[in-house]
Motif scaffolding. Sequence first.
Motif, PDB file in Angstrom:
ATOM      1  N   LEU A 158      87.667 -77.827 119.078  1.00 41.17           N
ATOM      2  CA  LEU A 158      86.419 -77.114 118.795  1.00 41.17           C
ATOM      3  C   LEU A 158      86.395 -75.827 119.610  1.00 41.17           C
ATOM      4  O   LEU A 158      86.171 -75.856 120.824  1.00 41.17           O
ATOM      5  CB  LEU A 158      85.208 -77.972 119.145  1.00 41.17           C
ATOM      6  CG  LEU A 158      83.841 -77.349 118.839  1.00 41.17           C
ATOM      7  CD1 LEU A 158      83.661 -77.119 117.340  1.00 41.17           C
ATOM      8  CD2 LEU A 158      82.716 -78.214 119.387  1.00 41.17           C
ATOM      9  N   LEU A 180      80.983 -76.703 109.957  1.00 45.62           N
ATOM     10  CA  LEU A 180      79.819 -77.040 110.768  1.00 45.62           C
ATOM     11  C   LEU A 180      78.584 -76.363 110.182  1.00 45.62           C
ATOM     12  O   LEU A 180      78.682 -75.259 109.635  1.00 45.62           O
ATOM     13  CB  LEU A 180      80.034 -76.581 112.215  1.00 45.62           C
ATOM     14  CG  LEU A 180      81.264 -77.186 112.916  1.00 45.62           C
ATOM     15  CD1 LEU A 180      81.528 -76.490 114.240  1.00 45.62           C
ATOM     16  CD2 LEU A 180      81.077 -78.683 113.120  1.00 45.62           C
ATOM     17  N   VAL A 184      78.280 -72.840 116.663  1.00 43.50           N
ATOM     18  CA  VAL A 184      78.232 -73.690 117.853  1.00 43.50           C
ATOM     19  C   VAL A 184      78.606 -72.847 119.077  1.00 43.50           C
ATOM     20  O   VAL A 184      79.776 -72.552 119.290  1.00 43.50           O
ATOM     21  CB  VAL A 184      79.188 -74.886 117.712  1.00 43.50           C
ATOM     22  CG1 VAL A 184      79.196 -75.720 118.991  1.00 43.50           C
ATOM     23  CG2 VAL A 184      78.791 -75.751 116.523  1.00 43.50           C
ATOM     24  N   PHE A 189      81.881 -82.740 121.088  1.00 44.69           N
ATOM     25  CA  PHE A 189      81.882 -83.495 119.838  1.00 44.69           C
ATOM     26  C   PHE A 189      82.615 -84.813 120.007  1.00 44.69           C
ATOM     27  O   PHE A 189      83.370 -85.020 120.965  1.00 44.69           O
ATOM     28  CB  PHE A 189      82.544 -82.682 118.727  1.00 44.69           C
ATOM     29  CG  PHE A 189      84.043 -82.585 118.874  1.00 44.69           C
ATOM     30  CD1 PHE A 189      84.891 -83.495 118.240  1.00 44.69           C
ATOM     31  CD2 PHE A 189      84.617 -81.597 119.653  1.00 44.69           C
ATOM     32  CE1 PHE A 189      86.267 -83.417 118.394  1.00 44.69           C
ATOM     33  CE2 PHE A 189      85.992 -81.501 119.807  1.00 44.69           C
ATOM     34  CZ  PHE A 189      86.820 -82.421 119.170  1.00 44.69           C
ATOM     35  N   VAL A 200      77.998 -83.968 117.042  1.00 42.90           N
ATOM     36  CA  VAL A 200      78.102 -82.729 117.808  1.00 42.90           C
ATOM     37  C   VAL A 200      76.855 -82.554 118.660  1.00 42.90           C
ATOM     38  O   VAL A 200      75.734 -82.772 118.189  1.00 42.90           O
ATOM     39  CB  VAL A 200      78.257 -81.501 116.886  1.00 42.90           C
ATOM     40  CG1 VAL A 200      78.417 -80.228 117.717  1.00 42.90           C
ATOM     41  CG2 VAL A 200      79.441 -81.672 115.939  1.00 42.90           C
ATOM     42  N   GLN A 215      77.361 -85.547 111.044  1.00 43.28           N
ATOM     43  CA  GLN A 215      77.692 -85.046 109.714  1.00 43.28           C
ATOM     44  C   GLN A 215      78.941 -85.735 109.196  1.00 43.28           C
ATOM     45  O   GLN A 215      79.644 -86.430 109.934  1.00 43.28           O
ATOM     46  CB  GLN A 215      77.954 -83.539 109.788  1.00 43.28           C
ATOM     47  CG  GLN A 215      79.176 -83.180 110.650  1.00 43.28           C
ATOM     48  CD  GLN A 215      79.554 -81.715 110.572  1.00 43.28           C
ATOM     49  OE1 GLN A 215      78.976 -80.900 111.271  1.00 43.28           O
ATOM     50  NE2 GLN A 215      80.537 -81.392 109.720  1.00 43.28           N
ATOM     51  N   GLY A 219      80.831 -81.476 105.816  1.00 42.30           N
ATOM     52  CA  GLY A 219      79.793 -80.618 106.381  1.00 42.30           C
ATOM     53  C   GLY A 219      78.383 -81.039 106.038  1.00 42.30           C
ATOM     54  O   GLY A 219      77.424 -80.353 106.401  1.00 42.30           O
TER      55      GLY A 219
END
Length: 405
Positions: A158, A180, A184, A189, A200, A215, A219
Motif C-alpha cells: 500500500l 480503493l 489513502v 490494511f 483499511v 471492501q 472496490g
Amino acid sequence: MKNKKQMRVFSLLMGVALLAGCNGAGKKATDGLADYPMVNSLAGQSVVGSVEVMDGDSVWVCDFSKLKDTVTLPLSAIAEEFQVVKLDNSDEALVPAGGVLVSDNYILVYGRQQTPFKLFDKFGRFLANIGSFGQGPGEYQLVYDAQIDEASERIYILPWNAKALLAYDLKGQYVQSIPLPTLVPKGKFKVDSKNSTLSVFILPFNNLLYAAWRQDFQGNLLDTIPGRHLAVRPDFSNEVFSNKVNGKFDVSLFTFFELRPDTLYHFEEGRLNPRFTVDFEMKEIPIHFYQELPHCFVGDVTVKKQVSENSYVTEAPSCYIMDKKTLKGAFYRLVNDYLGDMPAYLTVNGDYYILNMEPAKLKDALEKHLEIKTNLSSKERERLQKLADSIHENDNNYILYAKLR
C-alpha cells in the motif's frame, strides 16, 4: 455518586466506545489469558490498571499515575527463538535500512530509497525483487504498509497517498491492483484472502468521509466507519500504527500536535472494538502511542519542547508495560538477553520482534557492549566476540528477529 476518579475513567471509556456498534458479542475480560505465564520482571510490581466492559468489549485502562518503578525487561520475556540472519551479499540482494516483515517462511525488506522490496527466505537467501520502483502500472514509490500472505502466495503493498492496493506473487510479478474508494494519505490494511476482502484504516483527516472501511477486491464497500471524534487536521506529522499481532488488525493513531486521549482498537467485521487506553490524569496530554503484544500492552510517552517559532524537539521517550492478566505494570528498559543484555528498542510487526541493521552499526554496537559489559561470562563474551568478528562492513544488512511468545 461516582467520585472524580470514576467519572474520569467513565468519560474516557465513553469516548473510546463512540465508534463501537451494537453487533459485537459480549466478551469476558480474561478471555484467552488463562494460560499466560506472568512476566517475571513484573512480579513485584503494583496493579496499574483495570479492565472495563463497555458495550460488550473488554477495554484495558492503564492509570499512568500508578506507573512508578523502572524494570529491566529481557527480550526473552516476550519473544523466543532469536535469530541473527545475514542477508545474501549479491549485488541484486543489497537492501537499505528500513522496514522488515517476517512470516513463517520469508523475510521481506524495504526502505525509502529507490529500491524495490526484496524477498528472502528465512536463511537470508535472496529470492526476488517484488515489483519495481516507479510511477507506472504496478510500480510504487513511498510505501506505508505491506503484508505477506503465504496462504494465497501474495505480497500486498500500500503506497502513501494510494488509490489502489498492489498485489504481487512470490516471484515478484505484478498480479493486480485492488481499487480503493478514496485516496489513502497514510493507511494500514489487512487482507482476508479467504474471503477476498480488504480492511483499511487511514489517517482520518477531517475532510475525508471515513476513518476505516471493509471492501471486496473489486472496490465495493461492505462496511464503513466515519471519522467522528478520531478526525484530525490534514497534517502528515501524524501517523497510524498497526502491529497485526496474532492475526488481529489492531490500529491506533499517533498525533504530534493535536494531543488528546486516544485508544487502540481492533478492526473486526466492519467494527472498531476499543481495546486499550491510558488515563493520563494530566492537564496536558503528552505525546504517546500504544502497542499490543500477545500478553501485554506497551507504550511510550514523550515530552515535546518548542525551540523556535516553528521547530520542536522531543526528549527520549519513557516506555511502559502493562500485563493483560495481572494488570501489573511499570516503566521498562528493554535488553536483548540473547545478546548479553545489550540495550534494545521494541520493534514489532506481525508475530515477530524485528530489527534491520547495517553491518557496521551491528558490529559497532556489539563491540561497544563487550567493552562496557564487564560481567559477561567467558562463554557469553566469546560467543558475542565471535559474532562481532564475523561481521564485515561490506556485508549486506543483518536481520535480527524473534517470534513473540
